[in-house]
Design a protein around this motif. Sequence first.
Motif, short mmCIF file in Angstrom:
data_model
loop_
_atom_site.label_atom_id
_atom_site.label_comp_id
_atom_site.label_asym_id
_atom_site.label_seq_id
_atom_site.Cartn_x
_atom_site.Cartn_y
_atom_site.Cartn_z
N PRO A 75 44.03 37.19 38.86
CA PRO A 75 43.84 37.02 37.41
C PRO A 75 45.07 37.45 36.61
N GLU A 76 46.01 38.13 37.26
CA GLU A 76 47.19 38.60 36.54
C GLU A 76 47.94 37.42 35.93
N THR A 77 47.99 36.31 36.68
CA THR A 77 48.78 35.17 36.22
C THR A 77 48.27 34.65 34.88
N THR A 78 46.94 34.76 34.66
CA THR A 78 46.39 34.21 33.43
C THR A 78 46.06 35.30 32.40
N ALA A 79 46.39 36.56 32.76
CA ALA A 79 46.00 37.65 31.87
C ALA A 79 46.82 37.64 30.60
N GLY A 80 46.22 38.15 29.52
CA GLY A 80 46.95 38.21 28.26
C GLY A 80 47.86 39.43 28.21
N PHE A 81 48.59 39.54 27.10
CA PHE A 81 49.58 40.61 26.97
C PHE A 81 48.92 41.99 27.01
N ILE A 82 47.85 42.16 26.22
CA ILE A 82 47.21 43.48 26.17
C ILE A 82 46.64 43.82 27.54
N SER A 83 46.01 42.81 28.14
CA SER A 83 45.41 43.01 29.45
C SER A 83 46.47 43.39 30.47
N LYS A 84 47.66 42.80 30.36
CA LYS A 84 48.73 43.14 31.29
C LYS A 84 49.24 44.55 31.04
N MET A 85 49.36 44.93 29.76
CA MET A 85 49.87 46.26 29.46
C MET A 85 48.91 47.35 29.93
N THR A 86 47.60 47.09 29.78
CA THR A 86 46.63 48.13 30.16
C THR A 86 46.05 47.87 31.54
N PHE A 87 46.52 46.82 32.23
CA PHE A 87 46.01 46.44 33.56
C PHE A 87 44.51 46.17 33.51
N TRP A 88 44.08 45.63 32.37
CA TRP A 88 42.64 45.36 32.23
C TRP A 88 42.18 44.31 33.23
N TRP A 89 43.07 43.41 33.59
CA TRP A 89 42.69 42.30 34.49
C TRP A 89 42.23 42.79 35.85
N PHE A 90 42.57 44.04 36.18
CA PHE A 90 42.18 44.56 37.49
C PHE A 90 40.74 45.04 37.51
N THR A 91 40.18 45.27 36.29
CA THR A 91 38.86 45.89 36.21
C THR A 91 37.81 45.16 37.05
N SER A 92 37.88 43.82 37.09
CA SER A 92 36.85 43.07 37.85
C SER A 92 36.83 43.53 39.30
N MET A 93 38.03 43.78 39.88
CA MET A 93 38.03 44.21 41.28
C MET A 93 37.51 45.65 41.40
N ALA A 94 37.86 46.49 40.42
CA ALA A 94 37.40 47.88 40.49
C ALA A 94 35.88 47.93 40.50
N ILE A 95 35.28 47.07 39.66
CA ILE A 95 33.81 47.06 39.59
C ILE A 95 33.22 46.53 40.90
N LYS A 96 33.84 45.44 41.40
CA LYS A 96 33.35 44.84 42.65
C LYS A 96 33.45 45.87 43.78
N GLY A 97 34.58 46.60 43.81
CA GLY A 97 34.79 47.58 44.86
C GLY A 97 33.82 48.75 44.76
N TYR A 98 33.38 49.01 43.53
CA TYR A 98 32.46 50.14 43.34
C TYR A 98 31.06 49.74 43.81
N LYS A 99 30.70 48.47 43.51
CA LYS A 99 29.33 48.03 43.84
C LYS A 99 29.14 47.94 45.34
N SER A 100 30.11 47.31 46.02
CA SER A 100 29.99 47.19 47.47
C SER A 100 31.40 47.25 48.04
N PRO A 101 31.54 47.81 49.27
CA PRO A 101 32.89 47.93 49.82
C PRO A 101 33.60 46.58 49.85
N LEU A 102 34.85 46.57 49.44
CA LEU A 102 35.61 45.32 49.38
C LEU A 102 35.82 44.77 50.78
#
Length: 1494
Positions: A201-228
């Motif tokens: 998702p980094e390729t399509t992430a917006g500027f704010i999302s890139k600065m705060t690495f918000w685009w990674f959140t989806s994986m963090a949540i997925k990794g929390y729910k069940s082991p990646l």
Amino acid sequence: YCVKSQCSASDSNFTKHTNLPDLPACFQLSVLPWAPCIFLWLTSPFYILYLKMNNRGYIMMSILNRIKTVLGLILWIVCWTDLFSSFHEMSQNQFKPPVYFVTPLVLGMTMLLATFLIQYERLKGVQSSGVLFIFWTISVLFAIVPFRSKIMNASQAEVSVLRFTTFYIYFGLTLLQLILSCFNEKPPHFSSVVTDPNVCPETTAGFISKMTFWWFTSMAIKGYKSPLENKDLWSLNKQDSSELVVPNLLNEWEMEKSKAKRFKLHLLAESESASRSEVLLSKRKEARQPSFLRALLRAFGPYFLIGSAFKLLQDLITFVNPQLLRMLINFTKQSQAPLWWGYSLAFLMFGASLLQTLILHQHFQYCFVTGMRLRTGIIGAIYRKSLVITNEAKRSSTVGEVVNLMSVDAQRFMDLTTFLNMLWSAPLQIVLALFFLWQNLGASVLAGVAVMVLLIPFNAFIAMKTRTYQVEQMKYKDERIKQMNEILNGIKVLKLYAWETSFQEKILQIRQKELNVLRKTAYLSALSTMAWISAPFLVALTTFAVFVTVREENVLDAEKAFVSLSLFNILRFPLNMLPQVISSIVQASVSLKRIQDFLSHDELDPESVDRRNNTSEYAVSVVNGKFSWAKQDQAILDNINVMVPQGSLLAVVGHVGCGKTSLVCALLGEMEKLEGQISIRGSVAYVPQQAWIQNATVRDNILFGRPYVEQKYRCVLEACALTPDLEVLPGGDQTEIGEKGINLSGGQRQRVSLARALYSEADVYLLDDPLSAVDAHVAKHIFDNVIGPEGALKGKTRILVTHGISFLPQVDNILVMVDGRVSEMGSYQDLLKQNGAFAEFLRNYSLEDIIEDDEIIAVRLSSVSCRQMSIMSNDPENPKKMSRRRRCSERKHPESPTEKKELKVEKLIQAETTETGRVKLKVYWEYAKAVGPLLSLFICFLYGCQSATSIGANFWLSEWTNDALQNGTQHRASTRVGVYAALGLSQGVLVMFSSFTLALGKIQAAPARATHLHMLHAVLRAPQAFFEATPSGRILNRFSKDVDTIDSVIPDSIDIWMRTFWSTVNVLIACSALTPEFLVVTVPLMLLYCCVQRFYVATSRQLKRLESVSRSPIYSHFSETITGTSVIRAYGRNTAFVLLSDMKVDENQKSYYPGIVSNRWLGVRIEFIGNCIVLFAALFAVIGKEKLSPGLVGLSVSYALQVTMSLNWMVRMTSDLESNIVAVERVKEYSETVTEAPWIVKDKQPPPDWPPKGNVEFIDYSVRYREGLDLVLRNISLEVKGGEKIGIVGRTGAGKSSMTLCLFRLLEAADGEIVIDEVKISEIGLHDLRSKLTIIPQEPVLFSGTLRMNLDPFEKYSDEEVWKVLELSHLKKFVSNQASKLELECSEGGENLSVGQRQLVCLARALLRKTRILVLDEATAAVDLETDNLIQSTIRTQFEDCTVFTIAHRLNTIMDYTRVLVLDKGKIAEFDTPANLLAQKGIFYGMAKDAGLV
């Protein structure tokens, strides 16, 4: 310029000292609107250039884009409306200052520029624009002041209505633009985003999302729910993948090499013309080597520089906070200062910290990505190089060393990139900090600086020492891993000879040395830790003490003390990083040199063999060839002249070690060509003497990258006699073969290798003794159907190295080699007529005069037909292949053939298990137990004390600064300084003490020693099946990576974790004690913190696990490649293998990349929490300013400023600990592998002279390979008297080898007993049993070390005995010709002896042990007939009174044995004397007939 009248009011009363502050109108009209414009005009030229370079394809015009453009144009109109109204007013003779014309003009131009950028970005495929986002943000922020003041002044008369309205329109539109620029455009046309299912998702992430690495959140949540899992990972960004990175680096490296070459030539030319050669000599030394560093810089430098730019910004912002702190302390001193000023200071602090966080993590991101690319590039370069280096170069770097280059050295580079910027950033920070300190405390700073300068050599000394120890430790580690690698490769032999203890000792000795070095390193690091913790304190102490004592009127007030403290804290990081960076640069330079040396090795000359299709009738020709293995060695082959006509079959014969294999290698271009020329027409297929099998399915091994053609494939299998074998394999041709072909028998491996050659349809076939490893009848089948005049290869050019005489009459030409020269060459008849060496050779060894031609043909036909019958009647079970991990236990009923096809193919090598979920507390407890529970508690207590002293020291300081308030002078200076010093120094001592105890815990209580010992013990005692199912790379990984982690990484993590934990606790205690309201905020912040940490740790831990699992395949594929380079090159499969390796590296980086980003994601969030703590500490200080003294305000805020660092490290360390403690878990898993029976059973030890007679009895004996598999031997009963010679024969898979494995108890009985001289072998210890039997195994295995060690690892025998044995095994001549005699170094796997010589060494081993029972397992496979006869006669004479079991390939060797045992499908088919069996006309007779013995 703005007209005086308006500016006169701009005194400080108007702005600062009122409760309704406002800025002067002139300032509002000029500076505020211009700032964003200046920003945009300055950045846009660079930005446009950047966009020009990086074009991502255009984006379709969207509604969002249209709105932005329209708004931009409206803004331009609005600004220029102002301009025209000014002109209009002028025409009406109202005087307007110039600012009314300039500002709207500038603003209008800027809006046009912004509108142009919006469109330009769309055409270049930018989905979200950082530059414009920043521009709109600044515009809005700076418009807020006029916005407020215009409202406040609206009631005044002279307000122009038009300007009032245009301003609000302007404000609204910029706000709207800001909001719109937060949204993303659609991805550009034809981009990978569209095609790739799992795009990052980094390729399509917006500027704010890139600065705060918000685009990674989806994986963090997925990794929390069940082991990646692997499927959850995003694909690698194109620009990080091997296909772009490696070629880029290699191009630069090639340029470097060619430059160096040109320079060399230039120098040579110069030195010829110049007379003063001394000058030149020194110059030439510098110029010789191409520099790999330059190549790296050119390939990865530019990207890295972007990161450096961010770092520069961050360094500058760091110094804003201490200045704000000074203002804040000042503010608390003034009782009448307005409150809004305090609040704005608090928010400014927050803003500065926030900005710093964002910028810092951008910098890290760039650095880490550079590091990742470096690793990809280096591994790719090394892999590509290893495919083309000469044998000489290969000798100088073993597989282990090269794997180390890939793993350790590439890793070092990766680690270095993160800190490389500190090289310039640290000095910059130090200079700035000193500048501000000087302003604050004047010359007494110099005292502090002196302390720092004195600490530098101390740190440097420690770094240098640590460095030398590290090199030493690496050396031992290399040695240990190399030894371990050999043990794993020869584990079967070690078990058969009962040699495990000797090798275990060797490893433990190396390990002990390694631990000694580790202990020294640990003590050193405790010292350096002390320096690192106490340095800022010592500096502060000396500075303050000097400051107070130099002059009476110097008063240490809160402002001076705490601003200085926060500056000292800034100083601490660069000061400590510098020595570290320098030492890691030193390390990396060592690695660089190693890599550069490897990449500069000589490559095989692709031109040495002329492959052009010249039209001569000879397919292969060698003229005056002279070859050696390395340029400076003596020639191994001399004066070789060979002409092989197109389509003929040439047999190469000769004694062991006469250079037959070398000749084949020379034809492949593997040897150094000293003189002469070779040419080969067309493509080549090569079958090496020891088959090279990949860890892949049987089909993949045969196809070897060629397309699958059913018809052709079937014919190949048929011709190579593989069809019956595949029927037995659990998955048919989809069966996965273990590493090095471990689950195929020697014969099957050889036939798979041959099938690969046959399938490749080349023009020239080089077959290096392919028939030696297979049974006689199979050899005949293969010769007839593949190699011989009627075989599948007729019409192709074939060169066959062979020891089998029976085939010689059917070949076109025979080449006889003697000592590296061609002694004679010609057809069979010619050579017989010549009556030379060959005729002599034949006369001695021919089997019953050579059969007449017509008879041969008749025999061949009949044998083919009866073989087909026997194949149909046979359903052999080959035990070696049954060793699968079969999950479905017993298969109760025989399935029909259709069902059988459906069976899921069982993988032999199970994927490496990764533990998922939280690391269990048990594992921590294991570790604590290993350290010692009391010691662990004591360590915790020490860390607590150390933090208490540090709090004490700072509180004391704040008291001290309050003295200044009461009476303006300080009279108790000496007591103040004394107590402060005492508190601080005790902290330093405690730090050192706690580090020492931890170091002691890590080595003494030896989790390190214990874990390694248990694991080594367990692995050496594991049953054979464990090694068949576990690739050696995986076991090695546990012994290198995981043991290393336990040795050094875990204790460091614990150390840092304890420290950060306590310092965080400190901050919270201090702030809450001073302003109790702080507790209210602490709770939600800590909750948020825990939440982020839980998300992060779960995801990051799993990512680390995935990363380490995907790392092993890179190395195992690499070591597999290195062993098979000659085959890969011969078939011209280099590119395919390179691609395969790249794929594995990308697979690994795919899990590494989210790992880095997860750290950034965490960093931004945790530092945000830290910044909030700063904000609230400052706010509460402002609110409670009546109650608090300036000293306490300084204390609480300067504490809060430190908290971000420790919070960040704490999470990082928690996760590091979690992911590293896994090493304990993995090592523990291997320490608990199932072991075989005990080596020695005390109360059942047989008498020392057992077995006295050598009677062997099988009583109703059955055996299976593993639980749940079919029996391999069924109810075998037989009795062998001492001294009998028994031959064991049978088709492939009849259970011949299994019988011998049962004697040694490598397989345990399922039923029944084996009794040797009245002792049941199942009751005694394995070593007692195995040391009393002797085997000459099928594959001769040697270990690196001296020849003597290979014969007698326990040093039981004298030199005389060893020499006597060498004489009997016909090696004496060879060994006494060597310079080092018995101390002759055998290389890894005995590569420097020929296979035949290795076989003779195994014979010597057997003679040396001289036990009552001898087992020969197809031992004569790789030996020519002459040596074979020598071995046989040696065995007959030396083992005359022993019981001998021989698994025979060549039936003629067992024709004179006492009895022959014929096995069929695991049962005894026939058992009698050879004469009787021939008379019975049964199976044995059929085999003898096949072999041409009847």
